[in-house]
Scaffold this active site. Structure first.
Site, PDB file in Angstrom:
ATOM      1  N   ARG A  58      24.862 -75.714 -83.618  1.00 18.68           N
ATOM      2  CA  ARG A  58      24.102 -75.678 -82.351  1.00 18.68           C
ATOM      3  C   ARG A  58      24.393 -74.386 -81.598  1.00 18.68           C
ATOM      4  NH1 ARG A  58      25.345 -81.262 -79.608  1.00 18.68           N
ATOM      5  NH2 ARG A  58      24.101 -80.409 -77.905  1.00 18.68           N
ATOM      6  N   ASN A  91      23.035 -80.636 -69.980  1.00 14.71           N
ATOM      7  CA  ASN A  91      22.877 -79.775 -71.157  1.00 14.71           C
ATOM      8  C   ASN A  91      24.123 -78.926 -71.378  1.00 14.71           C
ATOM      9  OD1 ASN A  91      20.322 -80.818 -71.189  1.00 14.71           O
ATOM     10  ND2 ASN A  91      19.374 -79.060 -70.185  1.00 14.71           N
ATOM     11  N   HIS A 115      28.504 -82.268 -68.938  1.00 18.45           N
ATOM     12  CA  HIS A 115      28.847 -82.682 -70.310  1.00 18.45           C
ATOM     13  C   HIS A 115      29.463 -81.554 -71.114  1.00 18.45           C
ATOM     14  CE1 HIS A 115      25.737 -86.190 -70.062  1.00 18.45           C
ATOM     15  NE2 HIS A 115      26.866 -86.448 -69.414  1.00 18.45           N
ATOM     16  N   CYS A 123      41.568 -76.675 -75.701  1.00 24.73           N
ATOM     17  CA  CYS A 123      42.806 -76.953 -76.439  1.00 24.73           C
ATOM     18  C   CYS A 123      43.106 -78.454 -76.402  1.00 24.73           C
ATOM     19  CB  CYS A 123      43.962 -76.172 -75.806  1.00 24.73           C
ATOM     20  SG  CYS A 123      45.590 -76.609 -76.465  1.00 24.73           S
ATOM     21  N   GLY A 181      13.580 -83.552 -66.964  1.00 18.79           N
ATOM     22  CA  GLY A 181      13.766 -83.515 -68.414  1.00 18.79           C
ATOM     23  C   GLY A 181      14.887 -84.364 -68.937  1.00 18.79           C
ATOM     24  N   THR A 182      15.036 -85.583 -68.400  1.00 18.90           N
ATOM     25  CA  THR A 182      16.059 -86.474 -68.934  1.00 18.90           C
ATOM     26  C   THR A 182      15.508 -87.886 -69.079  1.00 18.90           C
ATOM     27  OG1 THR A 182      18.321 -87.346 -68.649  1.00 18.90           O
ATOM     28  CG2 THR A 182      17.078 -86.886 -66.649  1.00 18.90           C
ATOM     29  N   SER A 183      15.952 -88.567 -70.131  1.00 21.75           N
ATOM     30  CA  SER A 183      15.409 -89.897 -70.444  1.00 21.75           C
ATOM     31  C   SER A 183      16.034 -90.991 -69.604  1.00 21.75           C
ATOM     32  CB  SER A 183      15.664 -90.213 -71.932  1.00 21.75           C
ATOM     33  OG  SER A 183      17.075 -90.254 -72.160  1.00 21.75           O
ATOM     34  N   ASN A 207       9.133 -84.943 -65.531  1.00 24.97           N
ATOM     35  CA  ASN A 207       9.461 -85.253 -66.914  1.00 24.97           C
ATOM     36  C   ASN A 207       8.183 -85.299 -67.757  1.00 24.97           C
ATOM     37  OD1 ASN A 207      11.911 -85.868 -68.516  1.00 24.97           O
ATOM     38  ND2 ASN A 207      10.790 -87.742 -69.036  1.00 24.97           N
ATOM     39  N   ALA A 225       7.957 -79.222 -68.636  1.00 25.32           N
ATOM     40  CA  ALA A 225       8.757 -78.628 -67.551  1.00 25.32           C
ATOM     41  C   ALA A 225       8.257 -77.241 -67.151  1.00 25.32           C
ATOM     42  CB  ALA A 225      10.222 -78.561 -67.984  1.00 25.32           C
TER      43      ALA A 225
HETATM   44  C1  BV8 Z   1      31.761 -92.164 -69.385  1.00 23.66           C
HETATM   45  C2  BV8 Z   1      27.515 -84.098 -74.994  1.00 23.66           C
HETATM   46  C3  BV8 Z   1      33.690 -93.285 -68.566  1.00 23.66           C
HETATM   47  C4  BV8 Z   1      27.384 -84.259 -76.457  1.00 23.66           C
HETATM   48  C5  BV8 Z   1      26.595 -86.103 -74.111  1.00 23.66           C
HETATM   49  C6  BV8 Z   1      27.006 -97.739 -68.121  1.00 23.66           C
HETATM   50  C7  BV8 Z   1      26.042 -98.464 -68.796  1.00 23.66           C
HETATM   51  C8  BV8 Z   1      25.847 -98.290 -70.157  1.00 23.66           C
HETATM   52  C9  BV8 Z   1      26.664 -97.386 -70.883  1.00 23.66           C
HETATM   53  C10 BV8 Z   1      27.620 -96.677 -70.204  1.00 23.66           C
HETATM   54  C11 BV8 Z   1      27.786 -96.847 -68.834  1.00 23.66           C
HETATM   55  N1  BV8 Z   1      28.797 -96.033 -68.444  1.00 23.66           N
HETATM   56  C12 BV8 Z   1      29.277 -95.352 -69.525  1.00 23.66           C
HETATM   57  C13 BV8 Z   1      28.571 -95.727 -70.619  1.00 23.66           C
HETATM   58  C14 BV8 Z   1      28.794 -95.246 -71.971  1.00 23.66           C
HETATM   59  C15 BV8 Z   1      28.062 -93.925 -72.232  1.00 23.66           C
HETATM   60  C16 BV8 Z   1      26.588 -94.108 -72.157  1.00 23.66           C
HETATM   61  O1  BV8 Z   1      25.980 -93.798 -71.152  1.00 23.66           O
HETATM   62  N2  BV8 Z   1      26.044 -94.587 -73.245  1.00 23.66           N
HETATM   63  C17 BV8 Z   1      24.581 -94.747 -73.300  1.00 23.66           C
HETATM   64  C18 BV8 Z   1      24.060 -94.114 -74.607  1.00 23.66           C
HETATM   65  C19 BV8 Z   1      24.267 -96.227 -73.232  1.00 23.66           C
HETATM   66  N3  BV8 Z   1      28.489 -92.884 -71.317  1.00 23.66           N
HETATM   67  C20 BV8 Z   1      29.613 -92.190 -71.560  1.00 23.66           C
HETATM   68  O2  BV8 Z   1      30.349 -92.429 -72.497  1.00 23.66           O
HETATM   69  C21 BV8 Z   1      29.984 -91.074 -70.573  1.00 23.66           C
HETATM   70  N4  BV8 Z   1      31.357 -91.233 -70.230  1.00 23.66           N
HETATM   71  O3  BV8 Z   1      31.025 -92.892 -68.786  1.00 23.66           O
HETATM   72  O4  BV8 Z   1      33.120 -92.203 -69.302  1.00 23.66           O
HETATM   73  C22 BV8 Z   1      35.104 -92.980 -68.350  1.00 23.66           C
HETATM   74  C23 BV8 Z   1      35.690 -93.453 -67.194  1.00 23.66           C
HETATM   75  C24 BV8 Z   1      37.024 -93.176 -66.962  1.00 23.66           C
HETATM   76  C25 BV8 Z   1      37.746 -92.434 -67.905  1.00 23.66           C
HETATM   77  C26 BV8 Z   1      37.142 -91.972 -69.057  1.00 23.66           C
HETATM   78  C27 BV8 Z   1      35.818 -92.252 -69.309  1.00 23.66           C
HETATM   79  C28 BV8 Z   1      29.862 -89.706 -71.211  1.00 23.66           C
HETATM   80  C29 BV8 Z   1      28.459 -89.391 -71.577  1.00 23.66           C
HETATM   81  C30 BV8 Z   1      28.367 -87.949 -72.099  1.00 23.66           C
HETATM   82  C31 BV8 Z   1      28.060 -87.965 -73.572  1.00 23.66           C
HETATM   83  N5  BV8 Z   1      27.788 -86.601 -74.009  1.00 23.66           N
HETATM   84  N6  BV8 Z   1      26.420 -84.842 -74.430  1.00 23.66           N
HETATM   85  C32 BV8 Z   1      26.455 -83.219 -76.968  1.00 23.66           C
HETATM   86  O5  BV8 Z   1      25.645 -82.657 -76.189  1.00 23.66           O
HETATM   87  O6  BV8 Z   1      26.544 -82.975 -78.174  1.00 23.66           O
HETATM   88  S1  BV8 Z   1      25.235 -87.028 -73.742  1.00 23.66           S
HETATM   89  C33 BV8 Z   1      23.782 -86.323 -74.332  1.00 23.66           C
HETATM   90  O7  BV8 Z   1      22.739 -87.164 -73.789  1.00 23.66           O
HETATM   91  C34 BV8 Z   1      23.423 -84.936 -73.825  1.00 23.66           C
HETATM   92  O8  BV8 Z   1      24.310 -84.396 -72.884  1.00 23.66           O
HETATM   93  C35 BV8 Z   1      22.073 -85.161 -73.145  1.00 23.66           C
HETATM   94  O9  BV8 Z   1      21.792 -84.287 -72.147  1.00 23.66           O
HETATM   95  C36 BV8 Z   1      22.307 -86.522 -72.637  1.00 23.66           C
HETATM   96  C37 BV8 Z   1      21.150 -87.268 -72.057  1.00 23.66           C
HETATM   97  O10 BV8 Z   1      20.084 -87.109 -72.907  1.00 23.66           O
HETATM   98  P1  BV8 Z   1      18.802 -86.330 -72.310  1.00 23.66           P
HETATM   99  O11 BV8 Z   1      19.246 -84.979 -71.829  1.00 23.66           O
HETATM  100  O12 BV8 Z   1      18.145 -87.204 -71.319  1.00 23.66           O
HETATM  101  O13 BV8 Z   1      17.939 -86.124 -73.608  1.00 23.66           O
HETATM  102  P2  BV8 Z   1      16.913 -87.157 -74.229  1.00 23.66           P
HETATM  103  O14 BV8 Z   1      16.479 -86.634 -75.548  1.00 23.66           O
HETATM  104  O15 BV8 Z   1      17.480 -88.536 -74.135  1.00 23.66           O
HETATM  105  O16 BV8 Z   1      15.667 -87.099 -73.221  1.00 23.66           O
HETATM  106  C38 BV8 Z   1      14.939 -85.896 -73.080  1.00 23.66           C
HETATM  107  C39 BV8 Z   1      13.902 -86.185 -72.012  1.00 23.66           C
HETATM  108  O17 BV8 Z   1      13.160 -84.979 -71.797  1.00 23.66           O
HETATM  109  C40 BV8 Z   1      12.891 -87.259 -72.431  1.00 23.66           C
HETATM  110  O18 BV8 Z   1      12.664 -88.132 -71.354  1.00 23.66           O
HETATM  111  C41 BV8 Z   1      11.625 -86.458 -72.745  1.00 23.66           C
HETATM  112  O19 BV8 Z   1      10.443 -87.165 -72.379  1.00 23.66           O
HETATM  113  C42 BV8 Z   1      11.794 -85.252 -71.858  1.00 23.66           C
HETATM  114  N7  BV8 Z   1      11.139 -84.048 -72.364  1.00 23.66           N
HETATM  115  C43 BV8 Z   1      11.004 -83.651 -73.649  1.00 23.66           C
HETATM  116  N8  BV8 Z   1      10.342 -82.471 -73.687  1.00 23.66           N
HETATM  117  C44 BV8 Z   1      10.083 -82.118 -72.397  1.00 23.66           C
HETATM  118  C45 BV8 Z   1      10.586 -83.117 -71.557  1.00 23.66           C
HETATM  119  N9  BV8 Z   1      10.470 -83.064 -70.218  1.00 23.66           N
HETATM  120  C46 BV8 Z   1       9.847 -81.983 -69.696  1.00 23.66           C
HETATM  121  N10 BV8 Z   1       9.340 -80.977 -70.444  1.00 23.66           N
HETATM  122  C47 BV8 Z   1       9.427 -81.015 -71.784  1.00 23.66           C
HETATM  123  N11 BV8 Z   1       8.895 -80.008 -72.517  1.00 23.66           N
END
Ligand code: BV8
Length: 234
Positions: A58, A91, A115, A123, A181-183, A207, A225
């Site tokens: 990436r 992002n 993120h 480290c 731009g987030t789901s 979005n 966007a």
């Molecule tokens: C934490 C790094 C606690 C990796 C990423 C509550 C309820 C349910 C679950 C949880 C909760 N709380 C915590 C959780 C667990 C989990 C979570 O949310 N799970 C989900 C899947 C259910 N969350 C976590 O684990 C988080 N940590 O809560 O820690 C804690 C507390 C104390 C101590 C320790 C810990 C950490 C989450 C971070 C994970 N890392 N990224 C990497 O990048 O490789 S997340 C990853 O998803 C990316 O960062 C990304 O940005 C993010 C969100 O995705 P989107 O950006 O929205 O992308 P997506 O494809 O989904 O959507 C794109 C959108 O754009 C769409 O809507 C589309 O229509 C639109 N689009 C497309 N093209 C266009 C457009 N819009 C405009 N123009 C266009 N052209």
């Protein structure tokens, strides 16, 4: 726009038209890999070579892409915004940073990569962060600690996002919250709109299509966007 406190949240959709794959689209990043295989601390412990290579790939892709009109519109807005301006991105690309660097100096531009950042490494022993030194090997030694290794400076699932204190304070004081731009699939970012509503802010979603949280926004504008963001920013 009059003096107001603005919080903007962006997701991978804002970088899609720059050629950076989104996460949950048909050809998105996760399609190539199960999240559990590449974006968790357990995955890194189990198969560090796979995880390092996923992020090395990436990073290499990032060299060939450019900020788009949406990134530039936000950088221009920040330069002329009268109130507090906080841009929170999920992002890990550097397209907001580059758009800002290409914008004439103006007022404050505060950006939080909640993120993490692809172009940085961390480290495993000390937690210290450095600029990415080139492709990371499975057992890349850390320059900071003899017992440490370098991992991607990325917040994986189950890890605490960065800048949360600052973000929570800004949401509690914001008058306008714009999500771009987030789901709305990942927390805590997906909960920010509700926090902004509790603060009495006006909430806007820009979005491509309705997100999981669209019903929580006062206004939603759908489209790419590079079209809807410049029009909204004005
Ligand atoms: C934490 C790094 C606690 C990796 C990423 C509550 C309820 C349910 C679950 C949880 C909760 N709380 C915590 C959780 C667990 C989990 C979570 O949310 N799970 C989900 C899947 C259910 N969350 C976590 O684990 C988080 N940590 O809560 O820690 C804690 C507390 C104390 C101590 C320790 C810990 C950490 C989450 C971070 C994970 N890392 N990224 C990497 O990048 O490789 S997340 C990853 O998803 C990316 O960062 C990304 O940005 C993010 C969100 O995705 P989107 O950006 O929205 O992308 P997506 O494809 O989904 O959507 C794109 C959108 O754009 C769409 O809507 C589309 O229509 C639109 N689009 C497309 N093209 C266009 C457009 N819009 C405009 N123009 C266009 N052209």
């Amino acid at each position: 726009m009059t003096r107001r406190n603005l919080v903007i949240l962006t997701g991978s959709g804002i970088s899609a038209e720059s050629g950076v794959p989104t996460f949950r689209a048909a050809d998105g990043l996760w399609e190539g890999h199960r999240v559990e295989d590449v974006a968790t601390p357990q995955a890194f412990a189990r198969d560090p070579a796979l995880v390092q290579d996923f992020y090395n790939q990436r990073r290499r892709h990032l060299v060939g892409v450019q900020p788009n009109a949406a990134h530039h519109a936000l950088a221009d807005l920040a330069a002329r915004w009268e109130g507090d301006f906080l841009l929170v991105t999920q992002n890990v690309d550097d397209l907001h940073d580059r758009a800002h660097a290409e914008t004439p100096p103006g007022r404050g531009f505060e950006l939080i990569h909640m993120h993490g950042e692809l172009l940085k490494a961390q480290c495993t022993a000390s937690g210290r962060v450095c600029d990415w030194p080139g492709d990371l090997a499975a057992d890349e030694p850390s320059p900071f600690h003899p017992a440490g290794r370098l991992r991607p400076h990325i917040v994986w699932f189950g890890e605490m996002p960065l800048g949360m204190d600052r973000i929570e304070r800004a949401l509690a004081a914001c008058d306008l919250f714009v999500s771009i731009g987030t789901s709305g699939a990942v927390y805590p970012a997906a909960g920010f709109v509700q926090q902004a509503r509790w603060a009495g802010a006006r909430t806007v979603e820009l979005n491509l299509e309705p997100s999981l949280g669209s019903r929580l926004f006062d206004e939603t504008r759908h489209g790419p966007a590079t079209e809807v963001v410049p029009v909204f920013v004005g």
